[in-house]
Write an enzyme that holds these catalytic residues in place. Sequence first.
Site, PDB file in Angstrom:
ATOM      1  N   GLY A 138      43.597 -17.819 -55.579  1.00 32.96           N
ATOM      2  CA  GLY A 138      44.874 -18.321 -56.090  1.00 32.96           C
ATOM      3  C   GLY A 138      46.043 -17.962 -55.200  1.00 32.96           C
TER       4      GLY A 138
ATOM      5  N   ALA B  55      46.671 -21.515 -50.694  1.00 33.68           N
ATOM      6  CA  ALA B  55      45.613 -22.511 -50.512  1.00 33.68           C
ATOM      7  C   ALA B  55      45.027 -22.937 -51.854  1.00 33.68           C
ATOM      8  CB  ALA B  55      44.529 -21.948 -49.603  1.00 33.68           C
TER       9      ALA B  55
ATOM     10  N   SER C 165      42.073 -13.102 -58.639  1.00 37.67           N
ATOM     11  CA  SER C 165      42.100 -11.719 -59.084  1.00 37.67           C
ATOM     12  C   SER C 165      43.439 -11.101 -58.731  1.00 37.67           C
ATOM     13  CB  SER C 165      40.957 -10.954 -58.404  1.00 37.67           C
ATOM     14  OG  SER C 165      41.274  -9.591 -58.360  1.00 37.67           O
TER      15      SER C 165
ATOM     16  N   VAL D 297      52.004 -13.652 -47.019  1.00 36.48           N
ATOM     17  CA  VAL D 297      52.863 -14.102 -45.926  1.00 36.48           C
ATOM     18  C   VAL D 297      52.661 -15.619 -45.806  1.00 36.48           C
ATOM     19  CG1 VAL D 297      53.193 -12.036 -44.528  1.00 36.48           C
ATOM     20  CG2 VAL D 297      51.039 -13.284 -44.383  1.00 36.48           C
TER      21      VAL D 297
ATOM     22  N   LYS E 142      64.415 -25.648 -42.280  1.00 36.48           N
ATOM     23  CA  LYS E 142      63.924 -25.328 -40.927  1.00 36.48           C
ATOM     24  C   LYS E 142      63.879 -26.601 -40.094  1.00 36.48           C
ATOM     25  CE  LYS E 142      59.691 -23.809 -38.602  1.00 36.48           C
ATOM     26  NZ  LYS E 142      58.268 -23.472 -38.782  1.00 36.48           N
TER      27      LYS E 142
ATOM     28  N   LEU F 166      42.834 -19.383 -45.413  1.00 32.83           N
ATOM     29  CA  LEU F 166      42.309 -18.331 -44.540  1.00 32.83           C
ATOM     30  C   LEU F 166      40.793 -18.246 -44.604  1.00 32.83           C
ATOM     31  CD1 LEU F 166      45.074 -15.698 -45.382  1.00 32.83           C
ATOM     32  CD2 LEU F 166      44.903 -17.125 -43.327  1.00 32.83           C
TER      33      LEU F 166
ATOM     34  N   THR G  52      51.218 -23.148 -38.630  1.00 32.32           N
ATOM     35  CA  THR G  52      50.333 -24.286 -38.883  1.00 32.32           C
ATOM     36  C   THR G  52      49.374 -24.096 -40.063  1.00 32.32           C
ATOM     37  OG1 THR G  52      49.057 -23.346 -37.055  1.00 32.32           O
ATOM     38  CG2 THR G  52      50.294 -25.333 -36.589  1.00 32.32           C
TER      39      THR G  52
ATOM     40  N   ILE H 235      49.604 -23.440 -43.395  1.00 33.32           N
ATOM     41  CA  ILE H 235      49.790 -24.164 -44.661  1.00 33.32           C
ATOM     42  C   ILE H 235      49.598 -25.660 -44.426  1.00 33.32           C
ATOM     43  CG2 ILE H 235      51.543 -24.762 -46.405  1.00 33.32           C
ATOM     44  CD1 ILE H 235      52.361 -21.788 -46.316  1.00 33.32           C
TER      45      ILE H 235
HETATM   46  C1  LIG Z   1      50.536 -12.445 -40.343  1.00 36.60           C
HETATM   47  C2  LIG Z   1      50.437 -13.801 -40.946  1.00 36.60           C
HETATM   48  C3  LIG Z   1      51.540 -14.650 -40.905  1.00 36.60           C
HETATM   49  C4  LIG Z   1      51.452 -15.940 -41.425  1.00 36.60           C
HETATM   50  N1  LIG Z   1      52.515 -16.787 -41.334  1.00 36.60           N
HETATM   51  C5  LIG Z   1      52.382 -18.071 -41.718  1.00 36.60           C
HETATM   52  C6  LIG Z   1      53.445 -18.983 -41.609  1.00 36.60           C
HETATM   53  O1  LIG Z   1      54.540 -18.638 -41.191  1.00 36.60           O
HETATM   54  N2  LIG Z   1      53.227 -20.262 -41.973  1.00 36.60           N
HETATM   55  C7  LIG Z   1      52.022 -20.686 -42.458  1.00 36.60           C
HETATM   56  O2  LIG Z   1      51.860 -21.876 -42.729  1.00 36.60           O
HETATM   57  N3  LIG Z   1      51.028 -19.821 -42.651  1.00 36.60           N
HETATM   58  C8  LIG Z   1      51.169 -18.540 -42.288  1.00 36.60           C
HETATM   59  N4  LIG Z   1      50.146 -17.671 -42.483  1.00 36.60           N
HETATM   60  C9  LIG Z   1      48.949 -18.121 -43.178  1.00 36.60           C
HETATM   61  C10 LIG Z   1      49.217 -18.164 -44.678  1.00 36.60           C
HETATM   62  O3  LIG Z   1      49.597 -16.892 -45.127  1.00 36.60           O
HETATM   63  C11 LIG Z   1      47.967 -18.596 -45.414  1.00 36.60           C
HETATM   64  O4  LIG Z   1      47.457 -19.753 -44.828  1.00 36.60           O
HETATM   65  C12 LIG Z   1      48.288 -18.922 -46.838  1.00 36.60           C
HETATM   66  O5  LIG Z   1      48.975 -17.890 -47.443  1.00 36.60           O
HETATM   67  C13 LIG Z   1      47.049 -19.206 -47.597  1.00 36.60           C
HETATM   68  O6  LIG Z   1      46.353 -18.025 -47.877  1.00 36.60           O
HETATM   69  P1  LIG Z   1      45.076 -18.176 -48.757  1.00 36.60           P
HETATM   70  O7  LIG Z   1      45.450 -18.775 -50.051  1.00 36.60           O
HETATM   71  O8  LIG Z   1      44.028 -18.832 -47.959  1.00 36.60           O
HETATM   72  O9  LIG Z   1      44.570 -16.669 -48.952  1.00 36.60           O
HETATM   73  P2  LIG Z   1      45.140 -15.476 -49.875  1.00 36.60           P
HETATM   74  O10 LIG Z   1      46.593 -15.560 -50.077  1.00 36.60           O
HETATM   75  O11 LIG Z   1      44.576 -14.219 -49.277  1.00 36.60           O
HETATM   76  O12 LIG Z   1      44.455 -15.716 -51.288  1.00 36.60           O
HETATM   77  C14 LIG Z   1      43.115 -15.351 -51.539  1.00 36.60           C
HETATM   78  C15 LIG Z   1      42.842 -15.491 -53.013  1.00 36.60           C
HETATM   79  O13 LIG Z   1      41.459 -15.272 -53.242  1.00 36.60           O
HETATM   80  C16 LIG Z   1      41.314 -14.397 -54.356  1.00 36.60           C
HETATM   81  N5  LIG Z   1      40.042 -13.691 -54.237  1.00 36.60           N
HETATM   82  C17 LIG Z   1      39.498 -13.163 -53.127  1.00 36.60           C
HETATM   83  N6  LIG Z   1      38.327 -12.558 -53.436  1.00 36.60           N
HETATM   84  C18 LIG Z   1      38.143 -12.731 -54.758  1.00 36.60           C
HETATM   85  C19 LIG Z   1      37.117 -12.321 -55.687  1.00 36.60           C
HETATM   86  N7  LIG Z   1      36.066 -11.575 -55.310  1.00 36.60           N
HETATM   87  N8  LIG Z   1      37.258 -12.658 -56.983  1.00 36.60           N
HETATM   88  C20 LIG Z   1      38.339 -13.397 -57.399  1.00 36.60           C
HETATM   89  N9  LIG Z   1      39.330 -13.798 -56.577  1.00 36.60           N
HETATM   90  C21 LIG Z   1      39.219 -13.458 -55.277  1.00 36.60           C
HETATM   91  C22 LIG Z   1      42.518 -13.488 -54.257  1.00 36.60           C
HETATM   92  O14 LIG Z   1      42.796 -12.872 -55.488  1.00 36.60           O
HETATM   93  C23 LIG Z   1      43.595 -14.491 -53.866  1.00 36.60           C
HETATM   94  O15 LIG Z   1      44.076 -15.130 -55.028  1.00 36.60           O
HETATM   95  C24 LIG Z   1      50.243 -16.367 -42.017  1.00 36.60           C
HETATM   96  C25 LIG Z   1      49.157 -15.491 -42.106  1.00 36.60           C
HETATM   97  C26 LIG Z   1      49.242 -14.217 -41.576  1.00 36.60           C
HETATM   98  C27 LIG Z   1      48.058 -13.306 -41.675  1.00 36.60           C
END
Ligand SMILES: Cc1cc2nc3c(=O)[nH]c(=O)nc-3n(C[C@H](O)[C@H](O)[C@H](O)COP(=O)(O)OP(=O)(O)OC[C@H]3O[C@@H](n4cnc5c(N)ncnc54)[C@H](O)[C@@H]3O)c2cc1C
Length: 506
Positions: free
Chosen positions: A12, A15, A39, A47, A78, A335, A346, A348
């Site tokens: 959640g 992504a 979770s 971030v 932006k 991610l 890039t 998001i």
């Molecule tokens: C340093 C850094 C800078 C960034 N800057 C940018 C930016 O400027 N622009 C941009 O577009 N993107 C940026 N990004 C990328 C951006 O942060 C991610 O693409 C975006 O936040 C999506 O993250 P996510 O949802 O994939 O993962 P996360 O935010 O990590 O979410 C993972 C989810 O999975 C759940 N989960 C994991 N394991 C379990 C489990 N066992 N049981 C239940 N739930 C679980 C967690 O609770 C969480 O809800 C950056 C990333 C980093 C590392």
Amino acid sequence: MNRIKNIVIVGGGSAGWMAASALVKVLGTENYSIRLIESEEIGIVGVGESTLPHLRLFNNMLGINEIEFVKETQATFKLGIQFVDWLREGQHYVHAFSPTGRDYGRLPFHQCWLKAWRMGRASPIGDYSLTALAAERGKFMPSPNDVPASSPLSNIAYSYQFDAGLYAQWLRRYAEARGVKRTEGKIRQTVLREPDGFVDAVVMENGERIDGDLFIDCSGFRGLLIEQALHTGYEDWSHWLPCNRALAVPSESFGQPTPYTRVTARPAGWQWRIPLQHRVGNGYVYSSNHISDDEAAAYLLSHLDGKPLADPRPLRFTSGRRKKFWNKNVVALGLASGFIEPLESTSIFLVQSGIARLLDLFPEADFNQVLIDRYNAQSVFEWERIRDFLILHYNATERADTPFWDYCRTMSIPDSLRGYIELFRNSGRYFRDADEMFTVTSWVQVMIGQGILPQSYHPVVDQLPEAELDEFLGDVKNVVATCVEAMPMHQVFIDNYCKAPPLGLS
Ligand SMILES: Cc1cc2nc3c(=O)[nH]c(=O)nc-3n(C[C@H](O)[C@H](O)[C@H](O)COP(=O)(O)OP(=O)(O)OC[C@H]3O[C@@H](n4cnc5c(N)ncnc54)[C@H](O)[C@@H]3O)c2cc1C
């Protein structure tokens, strides 16, 4: 026809909630059940504050009101990214989203500019870009409805700098209101089905079993389904993109918010500065082979414009991608699908384009391999073109002041990128391939910004009498300057139209 019924989204963060919102909007809940598991204990990466203009299309598709969105996510606007010290210390340029200048018939604008520049009769290329100049002057407004298409004001491409956590929360409200079911808790186990190894269900720590037909893995770096359960494999790009850690720290707002993200080259990587309405997001993205975590933290804290509001938060990553983005009945987004470090914001966008591709290729319950192969091929193409674009920033530099920059300047680069650089260096040409994400304008701005000045220009420019060339460039520059002059300051635009209430009062 055997339709998919149960869609399970694991994660959640941005992504997961982007996927949930888009799927429920497009598929509805009459024939589909959409469940998202997250979770709070694990949390989100939190971030991801700087975005690309495509996000506006995504929000429009959801029917989101822009002003409300900006207020709810404490967003600013932006127009592009300012690169500071990337070519050499003291130099800077803006990679702006809108086109630079205007084409002269079939001749791309930059070809005309190249000739005049070589003759010493042109200003820096950013002076011909409305959004680059507006960014440098701190101005912002969206395109007014009543300007003619020939005006640069008619094409102001922009995106947002926002609080990623607030965006995820907002999308959660959107998705839940439309029927997405949310399950809170940690997944303990993934159950694979015999004999094909598809994911059958996930089991929560409390023992609840959640079955699905299609699983969308948005579990972040851990790749709970795509990697831990399906062992898809990862293609590591750290040879070309050596930064593998980041420290993120918010700071107090300092002056007016810039309508751009600033990225400054640092001794072992680079530093971001992203102004939001309520604070500034900062981070140091660095290579652990070239600086220790403690040194990086000290460096970051001593290079903030405003007072830090927390301790720097460490993040670790390896730039690269999953060998398959879609494997069996699991599609990885965010991610979980890989990470190209955040220099050009890039990630998001890649979530958004992955969702769009999934909807285009939405499978039946038999998960025909043709659809999966197509999804993966398109994704690989998109990711690799972005990868090359990022490598360009590191490799095309004059910096030799630290071992990190020495490494980047002299490292071997992919053949694909070498070919593009040679073509541009030879005659200023770049051709956008298929659905490549970055436009010719983007490549040209960064190639020139990074010091790749072509040896020649398109021969047809010589058919233009020099006086006409001067007049054309002079006219473009004047129109751009006049338009920028008329634009309001970014802060004034925010104050007038979309000032966010202090957090907690919205
Ligand atoms: C340093 C850094 C800078 C960034 N800057 C940018 C930016 O400027 N622009 C941009 O577009 N993107 C940026 N990004 C990328 C951006 O942060 C991610 O693409 C975006 O936040 C999506 O993250 P996510 O949802 O994939 O993962 P996360 O935010 O990590 O979410 C993972 C989810 O999975 C759940 N989960 C994991 N394991 C379990 C489990 N066992 N049981 C239940 N739930 C679980 C967690 O609770 C969480 O809800 C950056 C990333 C980093 C590392």
